[in-house]
Design an enzyme around this catalytic site. Structure first.
Site, PDB file in Angstrom:
ATOM      1  NE  ARG A  61     -10.551  -9.965  -2.280  1.00  0.00           N
ATOM      2  CZ  ARG A  61     -10.845  -9.127  -3.280  1.00  0.00           C
ATOM      3  NH1 ARG A  61     -11.031  -9.594  -4.497  1.00  0.00           N
ATOM      4  NH2 ARG A  61     -10.969  -7.843  -3.061  1.00  0.00           N
ATOM      5  CE  LYS A 119      -4.096  -1.725   2.440  1.00  0.00           C
ATOM      6  NZ  LYS A 119      -5.015  -1.607   1.305  1.00  0.00           N
TER       7      LYS A 119
HETATM    8  N1  BES Z   1      -8.387  -3.534   3.913  1.00  0.00           N
HETATM    9  C1  BES Z   1      -8.481  -3.208   2.554  1.00  0.00           C
HETATM   10  C2  BES Z   1      -9.776  -2.518   2.169  1.00  0.00           C
HETATM   11  C3  BES Z   1      -9.990  -1.136   2.731  1.00  0.00           C
HETATM   12  C4  BES Z   1      -9.617  -0.023   2.007  1.00  0.00           C
HETATM   13  C5  BES Z   1     -10.622  -0.940   3.939  1.00  0.00           C
HETATM   14  C6  BES Z   1      -9.836   1.238   2.516  1.00  0.00           C
HETATM   15  C7  BES Z   1     -10.857   0.310   4.454  1.00  0.00           C
HETATM   16  C8  BES Z   1     -10.462   1.394   3.721  1.00  0.00           C
HETATM   17  C9  BES Z   1      -8.378  -4.482   1.710  1.00  0.00           C
HETATM   18  O1  BES Z   1      -7.604  -5.498   2.233  1.00  0.00           O
HETATM   19  C10 BES Z   1      -7.738  -4.105   0.418  1.00  0.00           C
HETATM   20  O2  BES Z   1      -6.605  -3.755   0.419  1.00  0.00           O
HETATM   21  N2  BES Z   1      -8.509  -4.196  -0.655  1.00  0.00           N
HETATM   22  C11 BES Z   1      -8.034  -3.859  -1.945  1.00  0.00           C
HETATM   23  C12 BES Z   1      -8.508  -4.920  -2.891  1.00  0.00           C
HETATM   24  C13 BES Z   1      -7.844  -4.862  -4.237  1.00  0.00           C
HETATM   25  C14 BES Z   1      -6.402  -5.264  -4.133  1.00  0.00           C
HETATM   26  C15 BES Z   1      -8.587  -5.789  -5.167  1.00  0.00           C
HETATM   27  C16 BES Z   1      -8.596  -2.507  -2.337  1.00  0.00           C
HETATM   28  O3  BES Z   1      -9.748  -2.217  -2.005  1.00  0.00           O
HETATM   29  O4  BES Z   1      -7.863  -1.726  -2.911  1.00  0.00           O
HETATM   30 MN    MN Z   2      -5.518  -5.321   1.699  1.00  0.00          MN
END
Ligand code: BES
Ligand code: MN
Ligand code: ZN
Length: 500
Positions: free
Chosen positions: A351, A277
């Protein structure tokens, strides 16, 4: 703060403050009118001057100067009579108790807001919930802290003696629910170096002991034996070991009662892994265990309420980190049901945890399974931040029950579709499925991914990514930090299922 139902008349209370209400656009009546008369029309003057209209969120303070025994009168707006709901009562109670706190009042008495239009027991519960949740503060690890000036007691005044048992029952339920929400908020607010998977497990054990729940915690070796490859793949990038937390309410009556399984994502910190991230994206990721916290908090509340249902809470917990063992894009991982997953992004880790937990849920032959997770940024883009969670379901009845639970609790959800079309996006060349779809439809593709691990007919997935933190403008939810979202929603769902 201790809350008690007290038979009597509000104008006779000798507390530091009495709380009375006013509906917007309606003539002064009931207990408020009685107090107004005792004060020689001081409340009427306030209204006549246009300084108080009864608008929701509004407060006014009056000083009786000996006309009644109480030191102060806090006037709170209830909004228009047609907007009266459990949530408007919760909000009014929250606003009024915060006023009392600001004025450093220790003993508070309140009228039973909404008792005219709502079931008295439910109104009493809403007052307890709103008051307790409004006074929540997180102390963190500050070495010195400003005094909180918490009120010590709140007397909910019940004019009819015959209504006392209902008011008492409502307050008891409100207490149990607030305890569950408080627990979830505390877990969410704790820093990731403290709130590890084992810390969550220990919190669950301690809570279970006190609440009379069964608690089992699986460690890495047991998870390996169950072939929880998806959860373990995420966990292996961290020196902090994973845990799989299992809480059970009414375990001994499992065969006679319907079974509801709750599943919550417990990523105690989400760096994204090798699909790292950005600094900004990572900044709030200690809260990525909010789904698990909601499940643990709901189990606390459900136990306290004694809901006549067999309820299982599953909280798969792990850090998503980077080291020499961390999983990588292009790896193929086998989940506990044998489904193979090609990793596209290590940041789609939630997931992976849910996959094995949803498989595990199947062993209870559940009548319904609900998972809740801070799963996708795409859901936040779709529904907004602090507005509503997205809900997907394979069963209309469960979806409707969740919508009804959202309605009574004010924890909003909005239905999203499980279109089979999304399957295309997660087709893989090398495995059964990919762990992410393309750029578009991210919330839908995450939901159909989860469906590959569901082998029971009644399932719902709640994406609460936008609801975990910094939910603004609800007087009983802190504007900053963990909201505790989901505890009341899941608890109300269990209550509804038990009532059917
Ligand atoms: N924990 C995050 C989702 C999230 C994002 C929660 C912002 C709260 C605020 C999740 O694990 C994630 O990183 N999701 C990715 C999925 C993508 C890689 C398909 C996302 O939403 O960018
Ligand atoms: Mn994530
Ligand atoms: Zn995550």
């Amino acid at each position: 703060m201790n809350i008690q139902a007290v038979h009597g008349a509000i104008q006779n209370s000798d507390s530091g403050a009495i709380i009375v209400n006013l509906f917007e656009g309606q003539a002064i009546s009931g207990a408020t009118k009685t107090v107004d008369e005792a004060l020689g029309g001081a409340i009427s003057d306030l209204i006549a001057a246009g300084d108080f209209t009864g608008k929701a969120g509004q407060t006014g303070v009056l000083y009786p100067r000996g006309a009644i025994a109480a030191q102060r009168v806090i006037l709170v707006g209830l909004g228009t009579p047609d907007s009266l709901s459990l949530d408007s009562v919760r909000r009014a109670a929250a606003v009024a108790i915060k006023k009392a706190q600001e004025l450093q009042v220790r003993q508070v008495a309140t009228v039973l807001h909404g008792a005219g239009g709502l079931a008295l027991r439910d109104a009493a519960q809403a007052i307890a919930e709103g008051s307790l949740l409004a006074l929540y503060t997180y102390h963190g690890q500050k070495t010195s802290d400003a005094p909180e000036n918490l009120p010590e007691s709140l007397a909910v005044i019940v004019p009819d003696k015959g209504d006392l048992p209902a008011a008492e029952a409502g307050i008891r339920d409100g207490d149990a629910i607030a305890a569950g929400v408080t627990l979830a908020r505390d877990l969410g607010n704790l820093p990731p170096n403290i709130c590890t998977p084992e810390y969550m497990a220990q919190t669950a054990r301690t809570m279970a002991q006190a609440a009379g729940l069964k608690c089992d915690v699986l460690e890495k070796a047991q998870m390996e034996a169950l072939k929880m490859g998806a959860h373990l793949a995420v966990a292996q990038g961290s020196d902090t070991p994973p845990r799989f937390i299992i809480l059970e309410h009414n375990a001994e009556r499992a065969s006679e009662l319907p079974t509801l399984v709750l599943v919550g994502k417990g990523v105690t910190f989400d760096t994204g892994g090798y699909s790292l991230k950005t600094g900004e994206g990572m900044a709030t990721m200690k809260n990525d265990m909010s789904g698990a916290a909601a499940v643990i908090g709901a189990m606390r509340a459900i136990a306290g309420l004694g809901v006549p249902l067999h309820v299982v809470g599953l909280a798969p917990a792990a850090d998503n980190m980077i080291n020499g063992h961390a999983y990588r894009p292009q790896e193929v991982i086998t989940a506990s049901n044998g489904v193979t997953i090609e990793i596209i992004s290590t940041d789609a880790e939630g997931r992976m945890l849910l996959a094995d937990a949803l498989v595990y849920a199947g062993r209870y032959q559940p009548d319904a399974v609900v998972d809740i997770a801070t799963l996708t940024g795409a859901c936040v883009v779709a529904l907004g931040s602090g507005v509503a969670a997205g809900v997907f379901s394979t069963a209309d009845t469960l979806r409707d029950n969740l919508l009804a639970a959202a309605d009574t609790t004010g924890e909003k959800v909005w239905p999203l579709p499980l279109f089979p079309d999304y399957e295309k996006a997660i087709e893989s060349q090398t495995a059964d499925i990919k762990n992410t779809g393309g750029r578009t439809g991210g919330v839908g593709t995450s939901a159909v991914f989860l469906q590959h691990f569901v082998d029971y007919p009644v399932w719902a997935h709640v994406d609460m990514a936008g609801m975990a933190i910094d939910v603004p403008e609800i007087p009983y939810v802190p504007a900053k930090g963990s909201s505790g979202y989901g505890v009341r929603l899941l608890t109300a769902l269990a209550q509804q299922m038990a009532a059917k």
